[in-house]
Design a protein around this motif. Structure first.
Motif, PDB file in Angstrom:
ATOM      1  N   TRP A  73      53.347  34.820  40.171  1.00 45.07           N
ATOM      2  CA  TRP A  73      53.383  33.439  39.701  1.00 45.07           C
ATOM      3  C   TRP A  73      52.323  32.585  40.391  1.00 45.07           C
ATOM      4  N   THR A  74      52.010  32.900  41.625  1.00 43.16           N
ATOM      5  CA  THR A  74      50.940  32.176  42.316  1.00 43.16           C
ATOM      6  C   THR A  74      49.602  32.396  41.638  1.00 43.16           C
ATOM      7  N   VAL A  75      49.314  33.652  41.286  1.00 39.04           N
ATOM      8  CA  VAL A  75      48.056  33.967  40.602  1.00 39.04           C
ATOM      9  C   VAL A  75      48.024  33.327  39.219  1.00 39.04           C
ATOM     10  N   LEU A  76      49.153  33.356  38.512  1.00 37.40           N
ATOM     11  CA  LEU A  76      49.217  32.754  37.177  1.00 37.40           C
ATOM     12  C   LEU A  76      48.931  31.260  37.236  1.00 37.40           C
ATOM     13  N   VAL A  77      49.565  30.569  38.170  1.00 37.82           N
ATOM     14  CA  VAL A  77      49.348  29.129  38.301  1.00 37.82           C
ATOM     15  C   VAL A  77      47.920  28.836  38.749  1.00 37.82           C
ATOM     16  N   ALA A  78      47.386  29.655  39.652  1.00 31.99           N
ATOM     17  CA  ALA A  78      46.002  29.471  40.101  1.00 31.99           C
ATOM     18  C   ALA A  78      45.037  29.651  38.943  1.00 31.99           C
ATOM     19  N   SER A  79      45.295  30.651  38.103  1.00 29.47           N
ATOM     20  CA  SER A  79      44.455  30.869  36.940  1.00 29.47           C
ATOM     21  C   SER A  79      44.523  29.682  35.991  1.00 29.47           C
ATOM     22  N   TYR A  80      45.711  29.114  35.845  1.00 30.15           N
ATOM     23  CA  TYR A  80      45.885  27.978  34.934  1.00 30.15           C
ATOM     24  C   TYR A  80      45.188  26.727  35.460  1.00 30.15           C
ATOM     25  N   LEU A  81      45.275  26.513  36.764  1.00 34.68           N
ATOM     26  CA  LEU A  81      44.714  25.297  37.362  1.00 34.68           C
ATOM     27  C   LEU A  81      43.221  25.407  37.636  1.00 34.68           C
ATOM     28  N   LEU A  82      42.647  26.578  37.464  1.00 32.56           N
ATOM     29  CA  LEU A  82      41.246  26.783  37.832  1.00 32.56           C
ATOM     30  C   LEU A  82      40.307  25.849  37.072  1.00 32.56           C
ATOM     31  N   LEU A 218      30.833  29.834  38.687  1.00 32.92           N
ATOM     32  CA  LEU A 218      31.822  30.341  39.648  1.00 32.92           C
ATOM     33  C   LEU A 218      33.214  30.337  39.030  1.00 32.92           C
ATOM     34  N   ARG A 219      33.511  29.315  38.231  1.00 33.18           N
ATOM     35  CA  ARG A 219      34.815  29.262  37.557  1.00 33.18           C
ATOM     36  C   ARG A 219      34.999  30.451  36.622  1.00 33.18           C
ATOM     37  N   VAL A 220      33.966  30.796  35.867  1.00 31.79           N
ATOM     38  CA  VAL A 220      34.061  31.926  34.943  1.00 31.79           C
ATOM     39  C   VAL A 220      34.337  33.220  35.698  1.00 31.79           C
ATOM     40  N   VAL A 221      33.610  33.437  36.789  1.00 32.76           N
ATOM     41  CA  VAL A 221      33.771  34.671  37.566  1.00 32.76           C
ATOM     42  C   VAL A 221      35.169  34.741  38.179  1.00 32.76           C
ATOM     43  N   ILE A 222      35.614  33.645  38.799  1.00 35.08           N
ATOM     44  CA  ILE A 222      36.950  33.635  39.412  1.00 35.08           C
ATOM     45  C   ILE A 222      38.027  33.831  38.355  1.00 35.08           C
ATOM     46  N   ALA A 228      42.293  39.694  35.784  1.00 37.60           N
ATOM     47  CA  ALA A 228      42.386  41.121  36.100  1.00 37.60           C
ATOM     48  C   ALA A 228      43.522  41.394  37.083  1.00 37.60           C
ATOM     49  N   ILE A 229      43.705  40.506  38.056  1.00 37.30           N
ATOM     50  CA  ILE A 229      44.803  40.680  39.018  1.00 37.30           C
ATOM     51  C   ILE A 229      46.155  40.567  38.315  1.00 37.30           C
ATOM     52  N   LEU A 230      46.278  39.592  37.410  1.00 34.86           N
ATOM     53  CA  LEU A 230      47.525  39.443  36.659  1.00 34.86           C
ATOM     54  C   LEU A 230      47.847  40.715  35.878  1.00 34.86           C
ATOM     55  N   TRP A 231      46.848  41.235  35.187  1.00 31.22           N
ATOM     56  CA  TRP A 231      47.058  42.451  34.391  1.00 31.22           C
ATOM     57  C   TRP A 231      47.415  43.635  35.290  1.00 31.22           C
ATOM     58  N   SER A 232      46.753  43.728  36.443  1.00 30.47           N
ATOM     59  CA  SER A 232      47.035  44.847  37.342  1.00 30.47           C
ATOM     60  C   SER A 232      48.452  44.772  37.909  1.00 30.47           C
ATOM     61  N   LEU A 233      48.962  43.554  38.087  1.00 33.70           N
ATOM     62  CA  LEU A 233      50.334  43.406  38.574  1.00 33.70           C
ATOM     63  C   LEU A 233      51.355  43.818  37.519  1.00 33.70           C
ATOM     64  N   LEU A 246      37.694  44.902  31.527  1.00 29.90           N
ATOM     65  CA  LEU A 246      38.387  44.576  30.287  1.00 29.90           C
ATOM     66  C   LEU A 246      38.489  43.063  30.094  1.00 29.90           C
ATOM     67  N   ALA A 247      38.742  42.345  31.168  1.00 32.86           N
ATOM     68  CA  ALA A 247      38.798  40.885  31.075  1.00 32.86           C
ATOM     69  C   ALA A 247      37.446  40.315  30.657  1.00 32.86           C
ATOM     70  N   ALA A 248      36.369  40.895  31.187  1.00 35.09           N
ATOM     71  CA  ALA A 248      35.027  40.461  30.793  1.00 35.09           C
ATOM     72  C   ALA A 248      34.768  40.738  29.320  1.00 35.09           C
ATOM     73  N   MET A 249      35.246  41.891  28.848  1.00 37.18           N
ATOM     74  CA  MET A 249      35.068  42.234  27.439  1.00 37.18           C
ATOM     75  C   MET A 249      35.847  41.274  26.546  1.00 37.18           C
TER      76      MET A 249
END
Length: 312
Positions: A73-82, A218-222, A228-233, A246-249
């Protein structure tokens, strides 16, 4: 949601090249203030109404399959707020925007995603006219940030196509290949036009533009790494490097115009990269549902707060 960078270039370059700002920029001050206030209220009400309507599409039962770990959930929220956080850094540098400015930037993201593409820019524009305390019009800065975001996305897309060329060649053939080439040509052309028209297209000085581009890149890369971390979890059997690819694709496919059945193409790329993993479609759909849920929660809370604040 799949969006192309082409509308951003079209809207921005027309306004910049003709020297025409919105009606509000040419109006007398009393009329401008009243019109700005009413349009801002109308957009806030529209966002809130769409948010309430979209609640019917949330599949709450699917939440039972989400990993129940704080890190997920931390990664999900971080991704959303990025995205709003990166734009806050940009406007903080340009306007000295206070920390409270991240709230309208979050509403801007919600409006773009669930109402209409680039409606969020209009929403943020009306807010900035009333609250940012800046000198002059915010139109030029908001336009420049949007265009530089498109530039960063386009360059990343082209770079990913070069890196992923073998996987693309495995599934893109025949008529689809011709459409793909035309789509790539459009991305290249718009990127070159942005560079060629940079002196007419942009309002901010080069120093600010370089800063904006660096933050957006930098936002795009992060963002790719966080996805990718979300998917791996959710599917830990796949290496993190493959998820990043895959995320890049997925980002690349989403940004190319004219391509039909983008989800089908993404599914084909998934099989090329990861093999026949049927859980990927379910996983991406679940992440999309969670993101929609965050949009609705943020839209409902901030929209209601803004509406109540105006009434008070």
């Amino acid at each position: 949601m799949f969006q192309s960078a082409v509308p951003a270039l079209a809207n921005s370059s027309i306004s910049a090249s003709t020297g025409l700002d919105p009606l509000l920029e040419r109006s007398t001050s009393p009329f401008r203030d009243r019109l700005t206030a009413w349009l801002g209220i109308a957009l806030s009400v529209t966002v809130l109404a769409v948010v309430l309507y979209q609640f019917k599409d949330v599949e709450f039962a699917s939440l039972t399959t989400v990993p129940r770990t704080p890190f997920f959930w931390t990664v999900l929220v971080a991704s959303y707020l990025l995205s709003p956080a990166s734009e806050w850094l940009i406007y903080r540098k340009i306007w000295r925007l206070p920390f409270a400015g991240i709230i309208p930037l979050m509403r801007k993201q919600v409006a773009n995603e669930i109402v209409l593409g680039y409606s969020g820019e209009a929403h943020f524009y009306f807010w900035a006219r009333r609250h940012a305390g800046i000198t002059g019009s915010p139109f030029g800065a908001i336009k420049d940030v949007s265009v530089m975001s498109a530039v960063a996305g386009n360059l990343t897309t082209l770079a990913m196509m070069l890196v992923m060329a073998p996987a693309l060649a495995a599934i893109i053939t025949g008529t689809l290949a011709r459409t793909f080439v035309v789509s790539v040509a459009i991305v290249v052309f718009t990127s070159l036009m942005m560079f060629a028209l940079r002196h007419k297209l942009f309002s901010l000085p080069d120093r600010d533009l370089r800063m904006i581009f660096a933050v957006q890149l930098l936002r795009v890369v992060i963002s790719l790494v966080l996805i990718a971390i979300l998917w791996s979890l959710m599917l830990p059997g796949v290496k993190i490097g493959e998820w990043v690819a895959l995320a890049a694709m997925r980002m690349m496919v989403s940004r190319l115009p004219l391509l039909p059945n983008k989800e089908v193409m993404f599914a084909g790329l998934t099989m090329v990269l990861l093999g026949r993993n049927t859980d990927v479609a379910v996983m991406t759909a679940l992440i999309a549902s969670l993101t929609l849920g965050l949009h609705l929660a943020v839209g409902a809370i901030t929209g209601a707060g803004a509406f109540i604040g105006r009434q008070a």
